[in-house]
Enzyme design. Structure first.
Site, PDB file in Angstrom:
ATOM      1  N   SER A  87       1.766  -7.852  -8.060  1.00  0.00           N
ATOM      2  CA  SER A  87       2.693  -8.337  -6.657  1.00  0.00           C
ATOM      3  C   SER A  87       1.963  -9.917  -6.750  1.00  0.00           C
ATOM      4  O   SER A  87       0.955 -10.104  -6.893  1.00  0.00           O
ATOM      5  CB  SER A  87       2.541  -7.601  -5.577  1.00  0.00           C
ATOM      6  OG  SER A  87       1.361  -7.866  -4.905  1.00  0.00           O
ATOM      7  N   ARG A 141      10.754  -1.794   2.613  1.00  0.00           N
ATOM      8  CA  ARG A 141       9.837  -1.721   1.453  1.00  0.00           C
ATOM      9  C   ARG A 141       9.976  -3.178   1.012  1.00  0.00           C
ATOM     10  O   ARG A 141      10.955  -4.200   1.510  1.00  0.00           O
ATOM     11  CB  ARG A 141       9.939  -0.970   0.377  1.00  0.00           C
ATOM     12  CG  ARG A 141       9.721   0.471   0.568  1.00  0.00           C
ATOM     13  CD  ARG A 141       8.413   0.879   0.501  1.00  0.00           C
ATOM     14  NE  ARG A 141       7.873   0.198  -0.633  1.00  0.00           N
ATOM     15  CZ  ARG A 141       7.550   0.878  -1.513  1.00  0.00           C
ATOM     16  NH1 ARG A 141       8.066   2.247  -1.874  1.00  0.00           N
ATOM     17  NH2 ARG A 141       6.931   0.357  -2.769  1.00  0.00           N
ATOM     18  N   GLY A 142       9.186  -3.839  -0.176  1.00  0.00           N
ATOM     19  CA  GLY A 142       9.432  -4.968  -0.640  1.00  0.00           C
ATOM     20  C   GLY A 142       8.097  -5.779  -0.542  1.00  0.00           C
ATOM     21  O   GLY A 142       7.253  -5.745   0.323  1.00  0.00           O
ATOM     22  N   ARG A 183      10.851  -9.311   2.546  1.00  0.00           N
ATOM     23  CA  ARG A 183      10.844  -9.128   3.969  1.00  0.00           C
ATOM     24  C   ARG A 183      11.286 -10.327   4.928  1.00  0.00           C
ATOM     25  O   ARG A 183      12.053 -10.124   5.659  1.00  0.00           O
ATOM     26  CB  ARG A 183       9.544  -8.206   4.434  1.00  0.00           C
ATOM     27  CG  ARG A 183       9.100  -7.123   3.574  1.00  0.00           C
ATOM     28  CD  ARG A 183       7.893  -6.542   3.924  1.00  0.00           C
ATOM     29  NE  ARG A 183       7.584  -5.390   3.171  1.00  0.00           N
ATOM     30  CZ  ARG A 183       6.764  -4.424   3.645  1.00  0.00           C
ATOM     31  NH1 ARG A 183       6.471  -4.215   5.027  1.00  0.00           N
ATOM     32  NH2 ARG A 183       6.595  -3.354   2.778  1.00  0.00           N
ATOM     33  N   CYS A 188      -6.360  14.662  12.406  1.00  0.00           N
ATOM     34  CA  CYS A 188      -5.321  13.984  12.904  1.00  0.00           C
ATOM     35  C   CYS A 188      -4.844  12.748  11.969  1.00  0.00           C
ATOM     36  O   CYS A 188      -5.657  12.103  11.524  1.00  0.00           O
ATOM     37  CB  CYS A 188      -5.862  13.146  14.343  1.00  0.00           C
ATOM     38  SG  CYS A 188      -4.926  11.829  14.940  1.00  0.00           S
TER      39      CYS A 188
END
Length: 317
Positions: free
Chosen positions: A11, A145-146, A151, A241
């Site tokens: 990316s 996503r992306g 975005r 948790c």
């Protein structure tokens, strides 16, 4: 070691942050550095991050490539790295941490307060979902996503009113000056444990001199201690948790401060704990010891406060 090979995702953000690390290693080690691009399951799948298993979805392929000898080191966004130890690998360095804050990137200069009722805000992070709904229960939060450009493009196209992104990622891509956004301050909006930090992972016990010398030179003790404190809280909570968690550690006036918040997935409830520890010195060993001490006390408070009763949700940011 004639050429140091550094593994990275393909990316734009991963390449940018890995190239920055590679440049520093090359300058310190005095040797050539080559990037090795590795495709991960998280890069090819279209599933929501929470459905993919969250943290670690981008790390496994990189780690296997490192173990197989395809590269000599790998660079992770620390917030994407699972807290459990990975057999045969260790974190060789934590460079100086970048801005740990989130940024609300909205149309028309809107802020979290001025977004219209029912505004569509995108994020792939359950932690950010919980924080958005805690601050503004009227918002419509969209799972997305992306890459960063994708975005931001959804806001520009009018599909979303805003997205929440990490300031560090925007900075590393050179986009901070081009993006109109509101910084969300850590005191009110703690981010993912380790956000803003990078982790350089290497094979355990097989650190050749040029690479080892370079990693020792670029390791930042304060960043190592603060990310350790935050990630140890996450590690201690995950067994009981898996709700969204935000954490913030800092060193000031000789004290290591740590605050962590656990949110219910719908943002309706949250539990906060803050503690401080005094390191015996500013050596890496003593800073990490203080991080271990303060994280134990914070995690204990959160568990005793009922954090484990929150509905389960994977921590992906």
């Amino acid at each position: 070691m004639s050429t140091i090979r550094i593994g990275t995702r393909g990316s734009a953000l991963a390449l940018a942050q890995t190239q920055a690390v590679a440049n520093r290693i090359a300058a310190t080690a005095g040797t050539d550095v080559e990037l090795v691009v590795i495709t991960t399951h998280g890069d090819t799948s279209k599933e929501p991050l929470s459905g993919l298993g969250g943290t670690g979805v981008f790390a496994s392929a990189l780690r296997e490539a490192l173990l197989n000898g395809d590269c000599d080191a790998i660079v992770h966004s620390f917030k994407d790295l699972p807290t459990a130890l990975y057999p045969g690998l260790v974190v060789g360095a934590t460079p100086r941490r970048a801005d740990a804050r989130d940024v609300l990137c909205a149309r028309d200069g809107l802020t979290l307060e001025t977004l219209p009722e029912g505004a569509r805000v995108g994020t792939g992070s359950p932690r950010r979902v919980a924080q958005l709904l805690k601050a503004r229960p009227d918002l419509f939060v969209v799972d997305i996503r992306g890459n960063v450009d994708t975005r931001l493009g959804r806001v520009a196209a009018g599909d979303l009113d805003a997205v929440v992104l990490a300031a560090a990622g925007l900075s590393r891509l050179g986009l901070l000056s081009a993006v109109e956004g509101e910084y969300l301050e850590l005191s009110d909006w703690p981010t993912a444990p380790g956000q803003g930090s990078l982790a350089i992972e290497v094979r355990e016990g097989r650190l050749d001199r040029p690479l080892g010398t370079a990693l020792a030179a670029i390791n930042h003790a304060t960043s190592q201690a603060t990310t350790t404190a935050e990630r140890l809280v996450l590690a201690r909570l995950e067994a009981g948790c898996a709700a969204p968690i935000g954490a913030m550690a800092a060193i000031d006036d000789g004290l290591l401060f740590l605050t962590a918040t656990v949110y219910s997935p719908d943002g309706a409830r949250s539990i906060v704990s803050s503690h401080a520890a005094t390191p015996d010195s500013h050596s890496v060993i003593h800073l990490v010891e203080a991080a271990q001490d303060v994280s134990e006390r914070v995690a204990r408070d959160l568990i005793q406060g009922g954090a484990a009763d929150f509905a389960p949700m994977k921590v992906t940011s």
